[in-house]
Write a protein that holds these residues in place. Structure first.
Motif, PDB file in Angstrom:
ATOM      1  N   ASP A 271       0.863  -1.186   0.000  1.00  0.00           N
ATOM      2  CA  ASP A 271       0.000   0.000   0.000  1.00  0.00           C
ATOM      3  C   ASP A 271       0.897   1.232   0.000  1.00  0.00           C
ATOM      4  O   ASP A 271       1.714   1.409   0.910  1.00  0.00           O
ATOM      5  N   ASN A 285      -5.280   8.016   5.263  1.00  0.00           N
ATOM      6  CA  ASN A 285      -4.535   7.448   4.133  1.00  0.00           C
ATOM      7  C   ASN A 285      -3.920   6.101   4.493  1.00  0.00           C
ATOM      8  O   ASN A 285      -3.882   5.171   3.681  1.00  0.00           O
ATOM      9  N   SER A 288      -5.722   2.711   4.060  1.00  0.00           N
ATOM     10  CA  SER A 288      -6.023   2.212   2.710  1.00  0.00           C
ATOM     11  C   SER A 288      -5.859   0.692   2.694  1.00  0.00           C
ATOM     12  O   SER A 288      -4.963   0.142   3.356  1.00  0.00           O
ATOM     13  N   PRO A 289      -6.728  -0.019   1.988  1.00  0.00           N
ATOM     14  CA  PRO A 289      -7.721   0.435   1.001  1.00  0.00           C
ATOM     15  C   PRO A 289      -9.096   0.751   1.592  1.00  0.00           C
ATOM     16  O   PRO A 289     -10.056   0.943   0.842  1.00  0.00           O
TER      17      PRO A 289
END
Length: 365
Positions: A271, A285, A288-289
């Motif tokens: 990631d 962030n 993620s995902p």
């Protein structure tokens, strides 16, 4: 000692970088020990080796005294003045005591000393060459394997890759080419020892630095890496140039850059997330995902409470908590993940899935 030996010493100084003076001093010290061992001499002696001709002389060093109690270490004043009329009491007189067959012993000793010093110098050169490569990637050939380690030929030296530093399920055959990360370079009594790893987070970091020109040039910076080798990794990147997308740079055209790294790591999922000075954005962030609705930051506890849509809860947590665990390692914050329904029940937060936070990240399988 012949002139050929002196010339060989000069050649060693030129080719190996071993100081001729250091070699002479080492040989002289070794010859003192050889003299005492071979001739049962208890007296204090000095060995002098002529730097130009190679001629070796042994001198007994004796203290000038009025009454001699030990002839091996003392000499009377009258006897000393026969050598040099300027000697006084408490001076040290030197008498040449070079044995007739000392040349043969000297040659053997000198050979041993020079061989040892050459070996030490070569070890020093190897150590100096690899200490600068600590925390870097090297490529070598698998030589052999035992119950604990794989031994990798790096050309000048054999490095050690502990089996515990392999990625899960990794196996290598003899003579197979392997890339590994140097975790430590030690200078031991047996020579330099180089320890390798395939599971260290530094391997992932260095692979990106080598594969992504923007990172190599310093335009894009890797701020943090979290890795569970062989399974999943997260890497946070930041761009010093607002016009350069750090995530896109790492992914590369059609995903070619990151795919090269995934292949090297045998399918490990990666990631790539954008680093942000805003804790809320950075934590979002990092998960993620998974999509994130809200991040609540508690500075005192260095903890972030994350609210995600109900249908995203399992994705945010990950298999056996892996996604949440990696996000926490990446950001350095404790992360408490709640579904939207849980948040509404526990904290009275209005239920809505329409206000998802903007997240900048990409996951590569």
């Amino acid at each position: 000692m012949s002139m050929d030996f002196i010339e060989a010493m000069n050649e060693l100084e030129r080719e190996k970088g071993i100081s001729k003076d250091v070699l002479f001093e080492a040989i002289e010290a070794a010859l003192i020990s050889s003299y005492k061992r071979n001739f049962n001499a208890a007296q204090n002696v000095r060995v002098d080796m002529n730097r130009n001709t190679g001629v070796i002389k042994v001198f007994a060093r004796k203290l000038v005294v009025e009454e001699v109690l030990d002839s091996r270490t003392e000499i009377s004043l009258p006897a000393a003045r026969e050598i040099n009329p300027h000697f006084q009491l408490e001076d040290v007189a030197e008498l040449e005591v070079t044995p007739r067959d000392f040349g043969r012993i000297a040659a053997q000793t000198a050979k041993q000393v020079v061989t040892q010093r050459i070996r030490e110098a070569e070890r020093g050169l190897i150590y100096n060459a690899f200490i600068d490569k600590e925390e870097d990637i090297v490529t070598g050939l698998v030589q052999r394997q035992d119950m604990r380690n794989i031994y990798v030929d790096l050309g000048k030296i054999e490095a050690v890759l502990p089996l515990s530093e392999l990625m899960p399920g990794e196996k290598f055959k003899q003579s197979e080419r392997i890339k590994a990360y140097i975790t430590k370079v030690e200078n031991t009594t047996k020579g330099p020892q180089i320890l390798l790893s395939r599971s260290h987070p530094g391997l992932l970091k260095r692979l990106f630095e080598l594969e992504v020109p923007e990172i190599f040039d310093g335009v894009v910076e890797i701020r943090s890496v979290a890795r569970e080798a062989g399974f999943r990794s997260k890497i946070a990147v930041f761009s010093r140039n607002p016009e350069v997308d750090p995530v896109g740079s790492c992914v590369g055209p059609r995903g070619m850059r990151v795919q090269t790294i995934v292949t090297e790591l045998r399918g490990e999922k990666i990631d790539i997330v954008r680093y942000s000075e805003s804790v809320e954005e950075y934590v979002a962030n990092a998960l993620s995902p998974s999509k994130v609705l809200e991040v609540q930051v508690f500075e005192a506890e260095k903890m972030a409470r994350v609210i995600v849509p109900d249908y995203q809860l399992s994705l945010a947590i990950g298999i056996k908590g892996q996604n949440a665990r990696l996000a926490a390692k990446l950001t350095g914050w404790k992360i408490d993940i709640k579904s939207e329904t849980q948040a509404e029940q526990e904290y009275g937060r209005p239920k809505s899935v329409s206000d998802e936070m903007h997240q900048d990240s990409v996951s590569i399988d």
